[in-house]
Design an enzyme around this catalytic site. Structure first.
Site, PDB file in Angstrom:
ATOM      1  N   THR A 156      91.704  24.283  31.738  1.00 22.39           N
ATOM      2  CA  THR A 156      92.030  23.350  31.053  1.00 22.39           C
ATOM      3  C   THR A 156      92.692  23.656  29.821  1.00 22.39           C
ATOM      4  O   THR A 156      93.915  23.102  29.533  1.00 22.39           O
ATOM      5  CB  THR A 156      91.053  22.265  30.875  1.00 22.39           C
ATOM      6  OG1 THR A 156      90.599  21.608  32.000  1.00 22.39           O
ATOM      7  CG2 THR A 156      91.558  21.097  30.055  1.00 22.39           C
ATOM      8  N   SER A 195      88.765  26.798  37.061  1.00 21.94           N
ATOM      9  CA  SER A 195      87.485  27.656  37.149  1.00 21.94           C
ATOM     10  C   SER A 195      86.481  27.042  38.277  1.00 21.94           C
ATOM     11  O   SER A 195      85.558  27.720  38.494  1.00 21.94           O
ATOM     12  CB  SER A 195      86.873  27.783  35.643  1.00 21.94           C
ATOM     13  OG  SER A 195      86.064  26.657  35.631  1.00 21.94           O
ATOM     14  N   THR A 234      86.155  25.286  31.694  1.00 23.06           N
ATOM     15  CA  THR A 234      84.811  24.965  31.346  1.00 23.06           C
ATOM     16  C   THR A 234      83.866  24.584  32.369  1.00 23.06           C
ATOM     17  O   THR A 234      82.564  24.875  32.320  1.00 23.06           O
ATOM     18  CB  THR A 234      84.850  23.463  30.379  1.00 23.06           C
ATOM     19  OG1 THR A 234      85.172  22.422  31.220  1.00 23.06           O
ATOM     20  CG2 THR A 234      85.659  23.605  29.096  1.00 23.06           C
ATOM     21  N   ASP A 235      84.262  24.360  33.671  1.00 22.59           N
ATOM     22  CA  ASP A 235      83.426  23.959  34.548  1.00 22.59           C
ATOM     23  C   ASP A 235      82.594  24.893  35.095  1.00 22.59           C
ATOM     24  O   ASP A 235      81.443  24.783  35.502  1.00 22.59           O
ATOM     25  CB  ASP A 235      84.587  23.510  35.960  1.00 22.59           C
ATOM     26  CG  ASP A 235      85.114  21.911  35.450  1.00 22.59           C
ATOM     27  OD1 ASP A 235      84.810  21.447  34.535  1.00 22.59           O
ATOM     28  OD2 ASP A 235      85.779  21.716  36.484  1.00 22.59           O
TER      29      ASP A 235
HETATM   30  C1  SIN Z   1      88.284  24.294  34.841  1.00 19.59           C
HETATM   31  O1  SIN Z   1      87.012  24.767  34.641  1.00 19.59           O
HETATM   32  O2  SIN Z   1      89.357  25.127  34.969  1.00 19.59           O
HETATM   33  C2  SIN Z   1      88.956  22.835  34.572  1.00 19.59           C
HETATM   34  C3  SIN Z   1      88.405  22.147  33.494  1.00 19.59           C
HETATM   35  C4  SIN Z   1      88.214  22.558  32.217  1.00 19.59           C
HETATM   36  O3  SIN Z   1      88.613  23.618  31.864  1.00 19.59           O
HETATM   37  O4  SIN Z   1      87.745  21.688  31.559  1.00 19.59           O
END
Ligand code: SIN
Length: 343
Positions: free
Chosen positions: A36, A88, A121-122
């Site tokens: 993100t 991710s 973050t995922d």
């Molecule tokens: C991801 O994990 O690539 C998408 C979600 C995020 O980064 O919060």
């Protein structure tokens, strides 16, 4: 793969630069993997309907312009390299291997003070745990991310990226190194951090362990040191296998049974993490199937469903447990144990 270098003039207060005139400025390498933090949204102000991994690491670095000229990032020599460009949730073994290789290579350069990785973050807690176990670097390897896309009205990515650069440049002078996460003004140990919220900007914590430091105005306010002494890295060779072992997560819950475990056994599963209830308890029907799997050579590890605490020793189940790791991190641990066994 692209590489971009920016050089700044003044010397920061970081460890590598402190001291006499002519001291070498800290060099920090940024590795981009998507997420993100690199996402864009089709509608102004939409912080959930965006597409991750749209902007390159060089562009993200560009948004820090003024902060690098006059702010906390001044004086740090920065290089960037695009290692991957993914959401991710789609993290793969190939990207993990490539990221670990590139991080290890840069950390091994004497002139590099630390490495920063931009990531979604995922699955951040999984990548952080993997890098911690495989590389266990003495230098800072700081992962950062964002909860809002790069083009959000009030994006959080630039501040997080700047804080990560601060941690990479200044960490060693304050007893901080190893794999860390920089998010929403705090630093977390890579082996302990976990995502605890789907939307809030401070979406991470470290269970009972707490944060390592606050990042305030380009300075670290230390809460505890990291990493602990004597960590032994597994080494990059553990990731070399072309085919990785099959490790799955099953969950114990009301009405659970062993059918999934039996199906996984039939499909050749080699490791199973059980996301347990309570203090590591498992529904008796699921436990019966797990014990069958264990007798057939499947490696088992228990982790807690609830996201904090650890299984208190002496419980009745008696299967090995993963301490305070989340089920997703326990899966990485089991994967690495199986890889190490076959390496
Ligand atoms: C991801 O994990 O690539 C998408 C979600 C995020 O980064 O919060």
């Amino acid at each position: 793969m692209t590489t971009q270098t920016t050089r700044k003039k003044r010397t920061p207060g970081g460890p590598q630069a402190a001291g006499s005139a002519g001291a070498v400025r800290p060099q920090v390498v940024l590795l981009g993997t998507g997420g993100t933090i690199a996402g864009t949204s089709p509608r102004v102000g939409d912080d959930v309907g965006y597409t991750a991994a749209q902007r390159g690491i060089g562009t993200l670095l560009g948004t820090l312009g003024p902060a690098l000229q006059a702010g906390p990032g001044r004086g740090v020599d920065l290089q960037s390299e695009q290692v991957a460009q993914i959401d991710s949730k789609d993290m793969s073994h190939a990207v993990w291997r490539r990221l670990a290789e590139r991080a290890a290579w840069h950390l091994g350069r004497p002139e590099v003070a630390g490495v920063v990785v931009t990531h979604g973050t995922d699955t951040l807690e999984e990548t952080a745990y993997l890098l911690h176990r495989v590389l266990a670097p003495a230098k800072p390897l700081v992962l950062t991310a964002a909860m809002r896309p790069a083009d959000a009205l009030l994006a959080d990515g630039p501040q997080n990226l700047l804080d990560a650069i601060t941690a990479a440049a200044q960490g060693p002078g304050q007893g901080l190194g190893g794999v860390m996460l920089a998010l929403a003004g705090r630093l977390w140990a890579g082996a302990q951090a976990r995502k605890v919220h789907p939307y809030r900007l401070d979406a991470f914590d470290a269970g009972d362990a707490g944060a390592l430091a606050h990042v305030e105005q380009g300075r670290l306010r230390l809460l505890r040191t990291w990493p602990p002494a004597g960590l032994e890295p597994l080494g990059l060779q553990v990731l070399a296998a072309d085919i990785w072992p099959e490790v799955q997560i099953v969950t114990s819950h009301a009405g659970a049974d062993g059918r999934l475990v039996d199906l996984l056994l039939d499909s050749g599963v080699q490791g199973l993490v059980v996301a347990c209830t309570g203090n590591g308890s498992i529904h008796h029907d699921l436990l019966a199937a797990l014990l069958r799997a264990q007798r057939q050579g499947v490696m088992l590890l228990r982790a807690l469903r609830q996201g904090s605490g650890c299984i208190v020793a002496g419980d009745a189940v008696g299967l090995p447990d993963a301490g305070s790791l989340t089920p997703a991190q326990a899966r990485v641990e089991l994967l690495l144990r199986l890889l190490a066994r076959q390496a």
